[in-house]
Design a protein around this motif. Structure first.
Motif, PDB file in Angstrom:
ATOM      1  N   MET A 157     -51.388  30.709 -15.217  1.00 32.13           N
ATOM      2  CA  MET A 157     -52.276  30.898 -16.363  1.00 32.13           C
ATOM      3  C   MET A 157     -53.511  30.019 -16.247  1.00 32.13           C
ATOM      4  O   MET A 157     -54.636  30.457 -16.518  1.00 32.13           O
ATOM      5  N   LEU A 158     -53.316  28.774 -15.839  1.00 33.19           N
ATOM      6  CA  LEU A 158     -54.446  27.859 -15.695  1.00 33.19           C
ATOM      7  C   LEU A 158     -55.370  28.282 -14.558  1.00 33.19           C
ATOM      8  O   LEU A 158     -56.596  28.108 -14.647  1.00 33.19           O
ATOM      9  N   LYS A 159     -54.814  28.858 -13.503  1.00 36.57           N
ATOM     10  CA  LYS A 159     -55.649  29.343 -12.408  1.00 36.57           C
ATOM     11  C   LYS A 159     -56.507  30.519 -12.867  1.00 36.57           C
ATOM     12  O   LYS A 159     -57.698  30.606 -12.549  1.00 36.57           O
ATOM     13  N   ASP A 160     -55.908  31.427 -13.633  1.00 34.87           N
ATOM     14  CA  ASP A 160     -56.651  32.577 -14.149  1.00 34.87           C
ATOM     15  C   ASP A 160     -57.824  32.133 -15.027  1.00 34.87           C
ATOM     16  O   ASP A 160     -58.843  32.829 -15.125  1.00 34.87           O
ATOM     17  N   LYS A 161     -57.658  30.990 -15.681  1.00 42.49           N
ATOM     18  CA  LYS A 161     -58.705  30.485 -16.569  1.00 42.49           C
ATOM     19  C   LYS A 161     -59.653  29.517 -15.861  1.00 42.49           C
ATOM     20  O   LYS A 161     -60.559  28.952 -16.486  1.00 42.49           O
ATOM     21  N   GLY A 162     -59.426  29.312 -14.559  1.00 46.90           N
ATOM     22  CA  GLY A 162     -60.337  28.510 -13.766  1.00 46.90           C
ATOM     23  C   GLY A 162     -60.055  27.028 -13.709  1.00 46.90           C
ATOM     24  O   GLY A 162     -60.906  26.254 -13.248  1.00 46.90           O
ATOM     25  N   TYR A 163     -58.866  26.592 -14.116  1.00 46.91           N
ATOM     26  CA  TYR A 163     -58.569  25.157 -14.163  1.00 46.91           C
ATOM     27  C   TYR A 163     -57.656  24.683 -13.037  1.00 46.91           C
ATOM     28  O   TYR A 163     -57.747  23.534 -12.618  1.00 46.91           O
ATOM     29  N   PHE A 164     -56.768  25.531 -12.575  1.00 42.96           N
ATOM     30  CA  PHE A 164     -55.836  25.142 -11.503  1.00 42.96           C
ATOM     31  C   PHE A 164     -56.470  25.535 -10.176  1.00 42.96           C
ATOM     32  O   PHE A 164     -56.616  26.727  -9.872  1.00 42.96           O
ATOM     33  N   THR A 165     -56.856  24.554  -9.374  1.00 45.82           N
ATOM     34  CA  THR A 165     -57.640  24.817  -8.173  1.00 45.82           C
ATOM     35  C   THR A 165     -56.856  24.689  -6.872  1.00 45.82           C
ATOM     36  O   THR A 165     -57.415  24.911  -5.793  1.00 45.82           O
ATOM     37  N   TYR A 166     -55.590  24.349  -6.945  1.00 42.74           N
ATOM     38  CA  TYR A 166     -54.782  24.215  -5.729  1.00 42.74           C
ATOM     39  C   TYR A 166     -54.718  25.559  -5.003  1.00 42.74           C
ATOM     40  O   TYR A 166     -54.473  26.607  -5.610  1.00 42.74           O
ATOM     41  N   SER A 167     -54.952  25.559  -3.709  1.00 38.31           N
ATOM     42  CA  SER A 167     -55.048  26.804  -2.945  1.00 38.31           C
ATOM     43  C   SER A 167     -53.714  27.303  -2.403  1.00 38.31           C
ATOM     44  O   SER A 167     -53.631  28.425  -1.900  1.00 38.31           O
ATOM     45  N   GLY A 168     -52.687  26.488  -2.505  1.00 35.48           N
ATOM     46  CA  GLY A 168     -51.378  26.893  -1.994  1.00 35.48           C
ATOM     47  C   GLY A 168     -50.603  27.727  -2.993  1.00 35.48           C
ATOM     48  O   GLY A 168     -51.128  28.158  -4.027  1.00 35.48           O
ATOM     49  N   SER A 169     -49.351  27.981  -2.694  1.00 38.37           N
ATOM     50  CA  SER A 169     -48.491  28.769  -3.565  1.00 38.37           C
ATOM     51  C   SER A 169     -48.146  27.994  -4.826  1.00 38.37           C
ATOM     52  O   SER A 169     -48.163  26.748  -4.840  1.00 38.37           O
ATOM     53  N   TYR A 170     -47.831  28.721  -5.888  1.00 38.98           N
ATOM     54  CA  TYR A 170     -47.365  28.068  -7.106  1.00 38.98           C
ATOM     55  C   TYR A 170     -46.026  27.392  -6.831  1.00 38.98           C
ATOM     56  O   TYR A 170     -45.233  27.845  -6.004  1.00 38.98           O
TER      57      TYR A 170
END
Length: 217
Positions: A45-58
């Motif tokens: 959810m945070l990645k979809d909103k532009g906050y989670f920037t880690y490029s690996g798997s969840y």
């Protein structure tokens, strides 16, 4: 969140899967150094909103990347930026504490209510007006006004339906244009232009090919 799957395959998966009891995301507070399956959904959810920037798997581990993403989101929403994902943070993410059985029982009170374009009360509902009214009156939760905005801004995508999930359909364009509430046993309730507030089968020949996906609040 759910990865894109073809409508046909996804629809079949949802219709064949049994209704399962589930714990809502947000039922427990998520903190740094915790390991929990819900952390993956939070990261998504945070990645979809532009906050989670880690490029690996969840990952199920609540590490420094997750904490930083939560802090950034909390600051943007005017919350205490402590990096802990509690009730207030989940509310801002559009994930609420919902009694799903009560939600569905409440929704059924308006069966037979006529359809009205732009309608937001029992004198007449459109699809999103009806869903918003049910959430507002039963849980004091205000949702975005349109099906498109509900699909984009609240909840998290699921592939196995549970009672109370929002189900979305694309009826007029390539995006979400109709929304209803899943009530179990392969059925959902919504306000339609043809039948007003009514119950339909997910496998209905009209609805199944137009199914877009589901979100859990």
């Amino acid at each position: 969140m759910k990865k894109w799957i073809s409508t046909t395959v996804l629809g079949a998966t949802l219709l064949l899967a049994p209704v399962q009891a589930f714990a809502n995301l947000g039922d427990q507070t998520l903190r740094p150094t915790m390991t929990a399956s819900e952390v993956k959904t939070l990261q998504s959810m945070l990645k979809d909103k532009g906050y989670f920037t880690y490029s690996g798997s969840y990952t199920s581990y609540y590490g420094s990347y997750t904490k930083s993403a939560v802090i950034g989101f909390q600051r943007a929403k005017g919350l205490s930026a402590d990096g802990v994902a509690g009730r207030s943070t989940f509310d801002k993410l559009g994930v609420y504490k919902v009694n799903n059985s009560y939600l569905v029982d409440y929704a059924k009170r308006y069966l037979g209510t006529p359809y009205k374009w732009g309608g937001t009360d029992p004198s007449g509902f459109d699809c999103s007006g009806y869903v918003d009214y049910v959430f507002k009156q039963s849980h004091s939760i205000t949702l975005p006004r349109t099906a498109k905005d509900m699909w984009a801004n609240i909840g998290y995508k699921v592939t196995t339906l549970g009672v109370g999930d929002l189900v979305f359909f694309s009826t007029t364009d390539s995006g979400a244009s109709h929304v209803g509430i899943y009530i179990g046993s392969g059925k959902f309730i919504s306000a339609t232009s043809s039948n007003g507030v009514s119950i339909a089968e997910m496998s209905n020949t009209y609805w199944q090919p137009r199914y877009l996906g589901a979100k859990r609040l």
